[in-house]
Scaffold this motif. Structure first.
Motif, PDB file in Angstrom:
ATOM      1  N   ASP A   1       0.974  -1.249  -0.059  1.00 29.85           N
ATOM      2  CA  ASP A   1       0.135  -0.042   0.028  1.00 29.85           C
ATOM      3  C   ASP A   1       0.850   1.360  -0.051  1.00 29.85           C
ATOM      4  O   ASP A   1       0.749   2.194   1.001  1.00 29.85           O
ATOM      5  CB  ASP A   1      -0.899   0.193   1.275  1.00 29.85           C
ATOM      6  CG  ASP A   1      -2.074   1.040   1.229  1.00 29.85           C
ATOM      7  OD1 ASP A   1      -2.278   1.571   0.119  1.00 29.85           O
ATOM      8  OD2 ASP A   1      -2.633   1.351   2.078  1.00 29.85           O
TER       9      ASP A   1
ATOM     10  N   ARG B   1       1.964   4.571  -0.572  1.00 24.93           N
ATOM     11  CA  ARG B   1       1.392   5.824  -0.956  1.00 24.93           C
ATOM     12  C   ARG B   1       2.195   7.007  -0.115  1.00 24.93           C
ATOM     13  O   ARG B   1       2.870   6.534   0.601  1.00 24.93           O
ATOM     14  CB  ARG B   1      -0.270   5.949  -0.666  1.00 24.93           C
ATOM     15  CG  ARG B   1      -1.015   5.096  -1.250  1.00 24.93           C
ATOM     16  CD  ARG B   1      -2.601   5.203  -0.854  1.00 24.93           C
ATOM     17  NE  ARG B   1      -2.989   4.528   0.324  1.00 24.93           N
ATOM     18  CZ  ARG B   1      -3.640   4.814   1.144  1.00 24.93           C
ATOM     19  NH1 ARG B   1      -4.346   5.953   1.165  1.00 24.93           N
ATOM     20  NH2 ARG B   1      -3.684   3.979   2.284  1.00 24.93           N
TER      21      ARG B   1
ATOM     22  N   LEU C   1       1.257  -3.286   4.469  1.00 25.21           N
ATOM     23  CA  LEU C   1       0.101  -4.021   4.840  1.00 25.21           C
ATOM     24  C   LEU C   1       0.454  -5.278   5.354  1.00 25.21           C
ATOM     25  O   LEU C   1       1.206  -6.112   5.107  1.00 25.21           O
ATOM     26  CB  LEU C   1      -0.479  -4.331   3.233  1.00 25.21           C
ATOM     27  CG  LEU C   1      -1.988  -4.509   3.204  1.00 25.21           C
ATOM     28  CD1 LEU C   1      -2.729  -3.057   3.583  1.00 25.21           C
ATOM     29  CD2 LEU C   1      -2.514  -4.911   1.944  1.00 25.21           C
TER      30      LEU C   1
ATOM     31  N   ARG D   1       0.306  -8.062  -0.658  1.00 22.39           N
ATOM     32  CA  ARG D   1       1.745  -7.595  -0.625  1.00 22.39           C
ATOM     33  C   ARG D   1       2.328  -8.355  -1.703  1.00 22.39           C
ATOM     34  O   ARG D   1       3.615  -7.738  -2.152  1.00 22.39           O
ATOM     35  CB  ARG D   1       2.355  -8.178   0.712  1.00 22.39           C
ATOM     36  CG  ARG D   1       1.983  -7.169   1.786  1.00 22.39           C
ATOM     37  CD  ARG D   1       2.714  -7.559   3.125  1.00 22.39           C
ATOM     38  NE  ARG D   1       3.013  -8.857   3.657  1.00 22.39           N
ATOM     39  CZ  ARG D   1       2.220  -9.549   4.119  1.00 22.39           C
ATOM     40  NH1 ARG D   1       1.012  -9.015   4.635  1.00 22.39           N
ATOM     41  NH2 ARG D   1       2.405 -11.032   4.395  1.00 22.39           N
TER      42      ARG D   1
ATOM     43  N   GLU E   1       4.346  -1.461  -7.817  1.00 22.09           N
ATOM     44  CA  GLU E   1       4.218  -0.580  -6.744  1.00 22.09           C
ATOM     45  C   GLU E   1       4.572   0.648  -6.683  1.00 22.09           C
ATOM     46  O   GLU E   1       4.057   1.624  -6.134  1.00 22.09           O
ATOM     47  CB  GLU E   1       5.137  -1.612  -5.768  1.00 22.09           C
ATOM     48  CG  GLU E   1       5.133  -0.923  -4.035  1.00 22.09           C
ATOM     49  CD  GLU E   1       5.264  -1.933  -3.119  1.00 22.09           C
ATOM     50  OE1 GLU E   1       4.193  -2.711  -2.709  1.00 22.09           O
ATOM     51  OE2 GLU E   1       6.240  -2.059  -2.580  1.00 22.09           O
TER      52      GLU E   1
ATOM     53  N   TYR F   1       2.596   2.591  -8.804  1.00 24.90           N
ATOM     54  CA  TYR F   1       1.471   3.259  -8.071  1.00 24.90           C
ATOM     55  C   TYR F   1       1.799   4.376  -6.901  1.00 24.90           C
ATOM     56  O   TYR F   1       1.120   5.568  -7.047  1.00 24.90           O
ATOM     57  CB  TYR F   1       0.815   1.999  -6.943  1.00 24.90           C
ATOM     58  CG  TYR F   1      -0.206   2.309  -5.906  1.00 24.90           C
ATOM     59  CD1 TYR F   1      -1.173   3.119  -6.406  1.00 24.90           C
ATOM     60  CD2 TYR F   1      -0.377   1.757  -4.679  1.00 24.90           C
ATOM     61  CE1 TYR F   1      -2.328   3.445  -5.426  1.00 24.90           C
ATOM     62  CE2 TYR F   1      -1.285   1.993  -3.859  1.00 24.90           C
ATOM     63  CZ  TYR F   1      -2.230   2.784  -4.212  1.00 24.90           C
ATOM     64  OH  TYR F   1      -3.178   2.961  -3.189  1.00 24.90           O
TER      65      TYR F   1
ATOM     66  N   ARG G   1      -4.809  -0.078 -10.617  1.00 30.07           N
ATOM     67  CA  ARG G   1      -4.822   0.663  -9.521  1.00 30.07           C
ATOM     68  C   ARG G   1      -5.682   1.933  -9.180  1.00 30.07           C
ATOM     69  O   ARG G   1      -6.389   2.064  -8.248  1.00 30.07           O
ATOM     70  CB  ARG G   1      -3.410   1.333  -9.003  1.00 30.07           C
ATOM     71  CG  ARG G   1      -2.150   0.265  -9.090  1.00 30.07           C
ATOM     72  CD  ARG G   1      -2.320  -0.686  -7.665  1.00 30.07           C
ATOM     73  NE  ARG G   1      -1.687  -1.881  -7.921  1.00 30.07           N
ATOM     74  CZ  ARG G   1      -1.739  -2.880  -7.232  1.00 30.07           C
ATOM     75  NH1 ARG G   1      -2.560  -2.895  -6.019  1.00 30.07           N
ATOM     76  NH2 ARG G   1      -1.120  -4.098  -7.192  1.00 30.07           N
TER      77      ARG G   1
ATOM     78  N   ARG H   1      -8.626   1.765  -6.416  1.00 24.01           N
ATOM     79  CA  ARG H   1      -8.851   2.858  -5.432  1.00 24.01           C
ATOM     80  C   ARG H   1     -10.326   3.538  -5.728  1.00 24.01           C
ATOM     81  O   ARG H   1     -10.659   4.076  -4.698  1.00 24.01           O
ATOM     82  CB  ARG H   1      -7.781   4.002  -5.686  1.00 24.01           C
ATOM     83  CG  ARG H   1      -6.331   3.743  -5.317  1.00 24.01           C
ATOM     84  CD  ARG H   1      -6.319   3.703  -3.825  1.00 24.01           C
ATOM     85  NE  ARG H   1      -6.335   5.057  -3.460  1.00 24.01           N
ATOM     86  CZ  ARG H   1      -6.287   5.628  -2.298  1.00 24.01           C
ATOM     87  NH1 ARG H   1      -6.571   4.819  -1.257  1.00 24.01           N
ATOM     88  NH2 ARG H   1      -6.059   6.728  -2.022  1.00 24.01           N
TER      89      ARG H   1
END
Length: 344
Positions: free
Chosen positions: A224, A226, A242, A249, A256, A259, A300, A304
């Motif tokens: 995750d 971000r 996560l 994961r 990843e 994102y 992604r 979301r």
């Protein structure tokens, strides 16, 4: 279940969540309480305590005290691989025969909390980008270096070949179902072709995804990643990995970091994703085809959007006006990505 565990479970059932929260507010004077979808976080001047909610979704079940203990210990184990000693340990919330609660002392355990050192909020990447504070290429280079080291360490393990592709396909199907179910919350409706295209792109690029899995480019990552989970300390701290799903994961390293780049672009800093993707490539990780990278981005964005609207399924949604707007924003980004690639 042992006798001690049975007594703990019974005592835990006798103490309401509201009582636990009231005690924690009193035990941590001045702490700011933040509610997330799965936890209550108490941010004190020098530390942070996180209490898991006793909830159940399709992808997690925290209703049982033993389950909450396990996931707290998993959060510590997994995050120490990226965030080091920021994660201090697991703290029991106990209760005596008179009903008095305490933290970390002998007694009947009624819940478990994750204890962390507090990071400087003003140095969170998300905070910097939202407030217009300067973020330098050197700081992003340090983040990329940290990720490269982490990803290389993870390449030594390949625990679940094929799991990543199965997860992408499963989540794409959930995106289609849930976004269609919640389309009434979108002011201008839902363009079903965009949602269907996301799943079709994953299927189209499945051979390349499987090949990258065999090349050990699919690893057990953060899950995750971000801007709100990156702190520009020296060295940088990447946290909140996560903990509840190995499926989430398992991820292509480029999926990843792409994102993270997409989320930075939402905040007006598209250059960050470009720099980190270049750094990952320069470190020797083989880049995917442009079409696959675009497919990852569409997936992604759709996920979301779906997760945003899923907040409205809660019995009492938090900030209900926020989620349709956020979902529309991600759907628009998915449409832009599809248009840039001609849908392929």
């Amino acid at each position: 279940m042992t006798g001690v565990a049975e007594k703990g479970a019974q005592r835990e059932a006798d103490v309401s969540l509201a009582q636990k929260l009231a005690f924690l507010a009193q035990a941590l004077p001045g702490a700011r309480r933040i509610e997330t979808h799965t936890a209550y976080v108490f941010v004190a001047p020098d530390r942070v305590l996180k209490l898991k909610k006793p909830i159940c979704f399709d992808y997690l079940d925290y209703r049982d005290l033993t389950a909450r203990e396990h996931v707290c210990r998993e959060e510590i184990r997994l995050n120490r691989q990226l965030a080091g000693e920021m994660y201090l340990g697991v703290v029991p919330l106990v209760c005596d025969e008179a009903g008095r609660m305490a933290l970390g002392t002998p007694g009947m355990v009624i819940d478990w909390l994750v204890e962390m050192r507090r990071l400087p909020t003003e140095r969170l990447l998300e905070t910097c980008l939202r407030s217009g504070k300067s973020v330098t290429p050197a700081e992003i280079s340090a983040v990329a270096d940290r990720l490269v080291t982490f990803y290389r360490d993870r390449q030594a393990d390949r625990p679940n070949p094929g799991l990543y592709l199965r997860h992408l396909r499963c989540e794409s199907a959930v995106n289609i179902r849930n976004l269609n179910d919640m389309r009434a919350h979108l002011r201008n409706g839902l363009d079903g072709a965009i949602v269907d295209a996301g799943a079709a792109l994953i299927d189209h690029h499945a051979p390349e995804i499987s090949a990258r899995d065999r090349m050990r480019l699919v690893i057990e990552g953060h899950g995750d990643l971000r801007p709100e989970h990156v702190c520009l300390t020296t060295p940088p701290t990447i946290f909140d990995r996560l903990e509840f799903s190995v499926e989430m994961r398992m991820i292509d390293v480029f999926d990843e970091v792409n994102y993270l780049g997409l989320e930075c672009a939402v905040l007006g800093a598209q250059w960050i994703g470009v720099q980190i993707l270049a750094a990952i490539t320069a470190a020797g990780f083989s880049a995917p085809s442009p079409g696959l990278l675009r497919a990852y981005g569409v997936f992604r964005c759709l996920t979301r959007a779906r997760l945003s609207l899923d907040h409205l399924r809660d019995a009492v949604p938090r900030t209900p006006e926020k989620w349709p707007l956020q979902a529309r924003s991600y759907l628009m980004r998915a449409a832009v990505l599809l248009a840039a690639g001609g849908g392929g």
